[in-house]
Design an enzyme around this catalytic site. Structure first.
Site, PDB file in Angstrom:
ATOM      1  N   GLY A  19      -8.208  -4.680  11.239  1.00 59.93           N
ATOM      2  CA  GLY A  19      -8.076  -3.886  12.465  1.00 59.93           C
ATOM      3  C   GLY A  19      -9.427  -3.472  13.011  1.00 59.93           C
ATOM      4  N   ALA A  20     -10.384  -4.419  12.986  1.00 57.85           N
ATOM      5  CA  ALA A  20     -11.746  -4.092  13.413  1.00 57.85           C
ATOM      6  C   ALA A  20     -11.982  -4.420  14.883  1.00 57.85           C
ATOM      7  CB  ALA A  20     -12.751  -4.848  12.532  1.00 57.85           C
ATOM      8  N   GLY A  23     -10.916   0.795  18.154  1.00 55.67           N
ATOM      9  CA  GLY A  23     -10.863   2.136  17.558  1.00 55.67           C
ATOM     10  C   GLY A  23     -11.714   2.367  16.322  1.00 55.67           C
ATOM     11  N   ILE A  24     -11.096   2.950  15.309  1.00 59.07           N
ATOM     12  CA  ILE A  24     -11.798   3.375  14.091  1.00 59.07           C
ATOM     13  C   ILE A  24     -12.325   2.160  13.312  1.00 59.07           C
ATOM     14  CG2 ILE A  24     -11.416   4.509  11.843  1.00 59.07           C
ATOM     15  CD1 ILE A  24      -9.309   6.292  13.429  1.00 59.07           C
ATOM     16  N   GLY A  25     -11.541   1.085  13.276  1.00 60.57           N
ATOM     17  CA  GLY A  25     -11.971  -0.121  12.551  1.00 60.57           C
ATOM     18  C   GLY A  25     -13.186  -0.760  13.192  1.00 60.57           C
ATOM     19  N   SER A 149      -3.060   8.721   6.739  1.00 59.12           N
ATOM     20  CA  SER A 149      -3.033   9.774   7.761  1.00 59.12           C
ATOM     21  C   SER A 149      -2.309  10.970   7.173  1.00 59.12           C
ATOM     22  CB  SER A 149      -2.263   9.265   8.977  1.00 59.12           C
ATOM     23  OG  SER A 149      -1.918  10.340   9.817  1.00 59.12           O
ATOM     24  N   TYR A 175       6.139   6.580  10.998  1.00 58.41           N
ATOM     25  CA  TYR A 175       4.673   6.589  10.872  1.00 58.41           C
ATOM     26  C   TYR A 175       4.243   7.431   9.659  1.00 58.41           C
ATOM     27  CZ  TYR A 175      -0.262   6.867  12.011  1.00 58.41           C
ATOM     28  OH  TYR A 175      -1.638   6.781  11.945  1.00 58.41           O
TER      29      TYR A 175
HETATM   30  N1  LIG Z   1      -6.519   7.602  15.785  1.00 60.13           N
HETATM   31  C1  LIG Z   1      -6.078   8.561  14.979  1.00 60.13           C
HETATM   32  O1  LIG Z   1      -6.028   9.744  15.376  1.00 60.13           O
HETATM   33  C2  LIG Z   1      -5.645   8.248  13.573  1.00 60.13           C
HETATM   34  C3  LIG Z   1      -5.291   9.324  12.729  1.00 60.13           C
HETATM   35  C4  LIG Z   1      -4.901   9.053  11.420  1.00 60.13           C
HETATM   36  C5  LIG Z   1      -4.887   7.732  10.969  1.00 60.13           C
HETATM   37  N2  LIG Z   1      -5.227   6.709  11.807  1.00 60.13           N
HETATM   38  C6  LIG Z   1      -5.202   5.343  11.281  1.00 60.13           C
HETATM   39  O2  LIG Z   1      -6.450   4.724  11.550  1.00 60.13           O
HETATM   40  C7  LIG Z   1      -6.277   3.304  11.559  1.00 60.13           C
HETATM   41  C8  LIG Z   1      -6.949   2.722  12.786  1.00 60.13           C
HETATM   42  O3  LIG Z   1      -6.220   3.132  13.936  1.00 60.13           O
HETATM   43  P1  LIG Z   1      -6.913   3.462  15.346  1.00 60.13           P
HETATM   44  O4  LIG Z   1      -6.608   4.876  15.647  1.00 60.13           O
HETATM   45  O5  LIG Z   1      -8.294   2.995  15.376  1.00 60.13           O
HETATM   46  O6  LIG Z   1      -5.959   2.595  16.327  1.00 60.13           O
HETATM   47  P2  LIG Z   1      -6.263   1.316  17.236  1.00 60.13           P
HETATM   48  O7  LIG Z   1      -7.412   1.577  18.140  1.00 60.13           O
HETATM   49  O8  LIG Z   1      -4.949   0.960  17.846  1.00 60.13           O
HETATM   50  O9  LIG Z   1      -6.687   0.200  16.179  1.00 60.13           O
HETATM   51  C9  LIG Z   1      -5.726  -0.400  15.335  1.00 60.13           C
HETATM   52  C10 LIG Z   1      -6.266  -1.728  14.863  1.00 60.13           C
HETATM   53  O10 LIG Z   1      -5.212  -2.404  14.117  1.00 60.13           O
HETATM   54  C11 LIG Z   1      -4.934  -3.650  14.761  1.00 60.13           C
HETATM   55  N3  LIG Z   1      -3.522  -3.977  14.652  1.00 60.13           N
HETATM   56  C12 LIG Z   1      -2.456  -3.286  15.141  1.00 60.13           C
HETATM   57  N4  LIG Z   1      -1.319  -3.944  14.884  1.00 60.13           N
HETATM   58  C13 LIG Z   1      -1.654  -5.091  14.234  1.00 60.13           C
HETATM   59  C14 LIG Z   1      -0.937  -6.194  13.735  1.00 60.13           C
HETATM   60  N5  LIG Z   1       0.388  -6.315  13.877  1.00 60.13           N
HETATM   61  N6  LIG Z   1      -1.612  -7.186  13.124  1.00 60.13           N
HETATM   62  C15 LIG Z   1      -2.950  -7.115  12.995  1.00 60.13           C
HETATM   63  N7  LIG Z   1      -3.696  -6.117  13.455  1.00 60.13           N
HETATM   64  C16 LIG Z   1      -3.052  -5.114  14.079  1.00 60.13           C
HETATM   65  C17 LIG Z   1      -5.344  -3.452  16.203  1.00 60.13           C
HETATM   66  O11 LIG Z   1      -5.524  -4.698  16.884  1.00 60.13           O
HETATM   67  P3  LIG Z   1      -5.684  -4.728  18.496  1.00 60.13           P
HETATM   68  O12 LIG Z   1      -7.125  -4.390  18.783  1.00 60.13           O
HETATM   69  O13 LIG Z   1      -5.325  -6.135  18.859  1.00 60.13           O
HETATM   70  O14 LIG Z   1      -4.733  -3.717  19.052  1.00 60.13           O
HETATM   71  C18 LIG Z   1      -6.629  -2.675  16.016  1.00 60.13           C
HETATM   72  O15 LIG Z   1      -7.669  -3.526  15.619  1.00 60.13           O
HETATM   73  C19 LIG Z   1      -4.778   3.058  11.525  1.00 60.13           C
HETATM   74  O16 LIG Z   1      -4.382   2.729  10.196  1.00 60.13           O
HETATM   75  C20 LIG Z   1      -4.195   4.409  11.922  1.00 60.13           C
HETATM   76  O17 LIG Z   1      -2.894   4.595  11.436  1.00 60.13           O
HETATM   77  C21 LIG Z   1      -5.617   6.949  13.099  1.00 60.13           C
END
Ligand SMILES: NC(=O)c1ccc[n+]([C@@H]2O[C@H](COP(=O)([O-])OP(=O)(O)OC[C@H]3O[C@@H](n4cnc5c(N)ncnc54)[C@H](OP(=O)(O)O)[C@@H]3O)[C@@H](O)[C@H]2O)c1
Length: 302
Positions: A19-20, A23-25, A149, A175
């Site tokens: 997930g790089a 966002g966070i990745g 989370s 979730y």
């Molecule tokens: N943001 C927050 O406040 C928060 C809080 C607690 C935990 N988290 C956790 O942090 C992690 C990163 O999330 P984020 O907030 O950075 O969200 P994000 O910006 O939506 O990034 C998610 C990443 O996962 C990829 N992804 C989603 N569905 C997928 C699939 N079916 N197959 C392969 N890759 C997939 C996305 O690809 P695309 O770029 O193509 O969409 C993106 O690279 C997640 O595990 C999330 O649950 C986030």
């Protein structure tokens, strides 16, 4: 600001971040590339992932950044992706299970029949980690870092006789439980590695805090009533770069060398209320995931 600088503080590692592409990745991969490591960045969209790869190379000067693509909602894709990584790299030093998703108020299932949130957030890291474990064990000192989370605290009591929420679905449960379960799986893995005498692989879970990312885009699109809640929450939301800090710390900092089986957030070890810890629950989730993924795990020593 982000020029690559592999040095004594950060000896060069081979690091896979899922997930790089967003966002966070994306920020995790950027920061680790800036430290001079070999970065294997995973995304699900070829063009987007390649563009982010080029952006990281441009910002860090580190050309040792490689894009791979897989849809992690499907276990046959997870297995194909793991096979690609196993074929392409001699060893792995760090696996950051970061990819994650959050969906709407209607339960959705994948083409393989699994509830979508559970498939991406729980099953995929379980299967990927198990399939890459032999490569991690080839490292002198490997780390598995999984992004969970604290949302599990809003999900209520786990429903272990309906793990994929066929009769109890809500977005918050799907979730929250998916993140609680992946944390339990990583606790189990840590215990199993320790019991097997494996000393060169650590397993930790991290919580990024609330960060402004695309995570809620699908849930807002499908459940627009969430938008006012998110607007109210905005003052507490940090940048994705801030959200990546604990993942980066646990992936590469010498200060946490040897630390294993813990939950970290905001750059600190977190104390978890005992009511969220369940040896029986951990075993049941592990057994469930192992059953679901059995056909892919035949070659792996459990
Ligand atoms: N943001 C927050 O406040 C928060 C809080 C607690 C935990 N988290 C956790 O942090 C992690 C990163 O999330 P984020 O907030 O950075 O969200 P994000 O910006 O939506 O990034 C998610 C990443 O996962 C990829 N992804 C989603 N569905 C997928 C699939 N079916 N197959 C392969 N890759 C997939 C996305 O690809 P695309 O770029 O193509 O969409 C993106 O690279 C997640 O595990 C999330 O649950 C986030």
């Amino acid at each position: 600001m982000h020029r690559a600088s592999s040095n004594a503080t950060h000896p060069k590692k081979t690091i896979l971040v899922t997930g790089a592409s967003s966002g966070i990745g994306k920020q995790t991969a950027l920061a680790l590339a800036a430290q001079g490591h070999t970065i294997i960045m995973h995304g699900r969209n070829t063009r987007k992932t390649q563009e982010v790869r080029d952006w990281i190379v441009e910002r860090t000067g580190n050309r040792d950044v490689h894009a791979h693509v897989a849809d992690l909602s499907l276990m046959n894709e997870v297995a194909r992706f793991a096979a690609d990584i196993n074929a392409a790299y001699d060893h792995l030093d760090v696996l950051v299970n970061n990819a994650g998703g959050q969906f709407g108020s209607t339960r959705e299932v994948t083409a393989e029949g699994h509830e979508k949130t559970f498939a991406i957030n729980t099953l995929a890291p379980f299967l990927l980690t198990n399939l890459l474990l032999p490569k991690l064990q080839r490292s002198p000192s490997a780390r598995i870092v999984t992004v969970a989370s604290e949302s599990y605290r809003q999900a209520g009591q786990p429903i272990l006789d309906d793990i994929e929420l066929e009769g109890h679905y809500s977005m918050a449960r799907a979730y929250g439980f998916s993140k609680l379960y992946v944390w339990w799986l990583m606790r189990q893995l840590d215990a199993r590695l320790k019991a097997a005498g494996v000393r060169n692989v650590t397993v930790n879970t991290v919580e990024p805090g609330s960060a402004a990312t695309a995570l809620q885009r699908e849930s807002i699109r499908k459940s627009p009533w969430m938008l006012p809640l998110i607007i109210l929450w905005l003052p507490f939301i940090r940048t994705a770069r801030h959200g990546a800090r604990t993942s980066v710390l646990m992936a590469s900092s010498p200060t946490v060398e040897g630390v294993s089986g813990e939950f970290w957030g905001n750059m600190r070890r977190k104390h978890i209320n005992g009511k969220w810890i369940s040896a029986d629950g951990e075993r049941r989730i592990w057994d469930y995931c192992e059953r679901v993924c059995a056909s892919y795990l035949t070659d792996v020593t459990q």
